[in-house]
Design an enzyme around this catalytic site. Structure first.
Site, PDB file in Angstrom:
ATOM      1  N   ALA A 102       0.862  -1.192   0.000  1.00  0.00           N
ATOM      2  CA  ALA A 102       0.000   0.000   0.000  1.00  0.00           C
ATOM      3  C   ALA A 102       0.894   1.237   0.000  1.00  0.00           C
ATOM      4  O   ALA A 102       1.843   1.329   0.782  1.00  0.00           O
ATOM      5  CB  ALA A 102      -0.906  -0.019   1.225  1.00  0.00           C
TER       6      ALA A 102
ATOM      7  N   VAL B  36       4.888  -1.114   3.044  1.00  0.00           N
ATOM      8  CA  VAL B  36       4.620   0.288   2.686  1.00  0.00           C
ATOM      9  C   VAL B  36       5.387   0.651   1.419  1.00  0.00           C
ATOM     10  O   VAL B  36       6.602   0.478   1.342  1.00  0.00           O
ATOM     11  CB  VAL B  36       5.055   1.234   3.832  1.00  0.00           C
ATOM     12  CG1 VAL B  36       4.720   2.672   3.468  1.00  0.00           C
ATOM     13  CG2 VAL B  36       4.391   0.840   5.140  1.00  0.00           C
ATOM     14  N   LYS B  37       4.653   1.165   0.438  1.00  0.00           N
ATOM     15  CA  LYS B  37       5.301   1.586  -0.816  1.00  0.00           C
ATOM     16  C   LYS B  37       5.620   3.074  -0.740  1.00  0.00           C
ATOM     17  O   LYS B  37       4.767   3.890  -0.389  1.00  0.00           O
ATOM     18  CB  LYS B  37       4.352   1.349  -1.993  1.00  0.00           C
ATOM     19  CG  LYS B  37       4.637   0.060  -2.739  1.00  0.00           C
ATOM     20  CD  LYS B  37       3.625  -0.157  -3.837  1.00  0.00           C
ATOM     21  CE  LYS B  37       4.176   0.132  -5.210  1.00  0.00           C
ATOM     22  NZ  LYS B  37       3.189  -0.215  -6.278  1.00  0.00           N
ATOM     23  N   ILE B  38       6.848   3.392  -1.088  1.00  0.00           N
ATOM     24  CA  ILE B  38       7.322   4.782  -1.023  1.00  0.00           C
ATOM     25  C   ILE B  38       8.023   5.096  -2.343  1.00  0.00           C
ATOM     26  O   ILE B  38       8.800   4.272  -2.835  1.00  0.00           O
ATOM     27  CB  ILE B  38       8.303   4.948   0.169  1.00  0.00           C
ATOM     28  CG1 ILE B  38       7.563   4.716   1.494  1.00  0.00           C
ATOM     29  CG2 ILE B  38       8.971   6.309   0.147  1.00  0.00           C
ATOM     30  CD1 ILE B  38       8.450   4.801   2.731  1.00  0.00           C
TER      31      ILE B  38
END
Ligand code: G3P
Length: 232
Positions: free
Chosen positions: A57, A83-85
């Site tokens: 996400a 976590v996508k960054i």
């Protein structure tokens, strides 16, 4: 190679997971926006379907403090969330801090091997090179994938390579041959992996031949006399 579905559509995820070969899901803001549902609940619904696989996400802040805030929030929703960054300097700074806290981060929008080197050094759990988007501008996404895998092997980086923006089965085949850890693909491409015209033609012939000899062959499901012991 692990197979992830690159979609936020619950029905596609349900169908893919039911086939037993889906290891996780990637989403991005564009994919999530299409579903028109509250973000947190939607990601939790995906986690409920994928069960044992990871769900990626993405944050939408682009400054260090904002990325950190959103990353902590998103990671707190479910233990399977990664976590996508995005691959921007503040994103890498946040990655360095989050990886030290044990939060798993997928660095996305990666288009060069030096970018991938930086994120491995900073402790990324996944790196997402976008193959198809490089092909779109006349470059070769597979060359990027090969370079990243080579660098990671040479230095033994534990970051897993998640080949993204895969557009057709040849992307999947080449990524698997190179040893990419994961390939993420739209449901349409995933479906293509199952099919071959000779499989369909062969099955049609088998069933036709069986039908012709049915009276002699009998019914597979008919109750049998004592079954012979299996050979060892
Ligand atoms: O989710 C990231 C990536 O897979 C996007 O692919 O097809 O929009 O370039 P695409």
């Amino acid at each position: 190679m692990k197979i992830f579905l690159d979609t936020a559509n619950l029905e596609e995820i349900r169908q893919g997971v039911a086939l037993g070969v889906v290891d996780g899901v990637t989403t991005n803001p564009t994919l999530v926006a299409k579903e028109n549902a509250p973000f947190r609940q939607h990601i939790l619904d995906i986690c409920g379907i994928v069960k044992n696989g990871v769900v990626n996400a993405e944050v939408v802040s682009t400054d260090f403090a904002g990325i950190m805030r959103e990353a902590h929030e998103v990671a707190s929703w479910h233990p399977n969330i990664v976590v996508k960054i995005p691959m921007i300097p503040d994103g890498v700074r946040a990655l360095s801090a989050l990886s030290k806290e044990g939060i798993r981060v997928n660095i996305t929008l990666v288009f060069s091997a030096p970018q991938a080197l930086l994120v491995a050094k900073a402790g990324a759990y996944f790196v997402s090179p976008f193959l198809g988007r490089l092909d779109d501008i006349g470059e070769n996404g597979l060359v990027l994938l090969r370079d990243i895998l080579e660098i990671y092997r040479v230095y033994n980086y534990p970051t897993q390579v998640l080949a993204a923006s895969l557009r057709h089965p040849m992307h999947i085949l080449e990524a698997a041959k190179m040893g990419s850890h994961i390939g993420t693909m739209p449901y349409k491409v995933f479906e293509q992996l199952f099919h071959h015209p000779l499989t369909d033609k062969g099955l049609e012939t088998f069933l036709k031949d069986w039908g012709k000899a049915r009276e002699v062959l009998g019914d597979i499901m008919a109750p049998a006399a004592a079954a012979p012991k299996a050979a060892r």
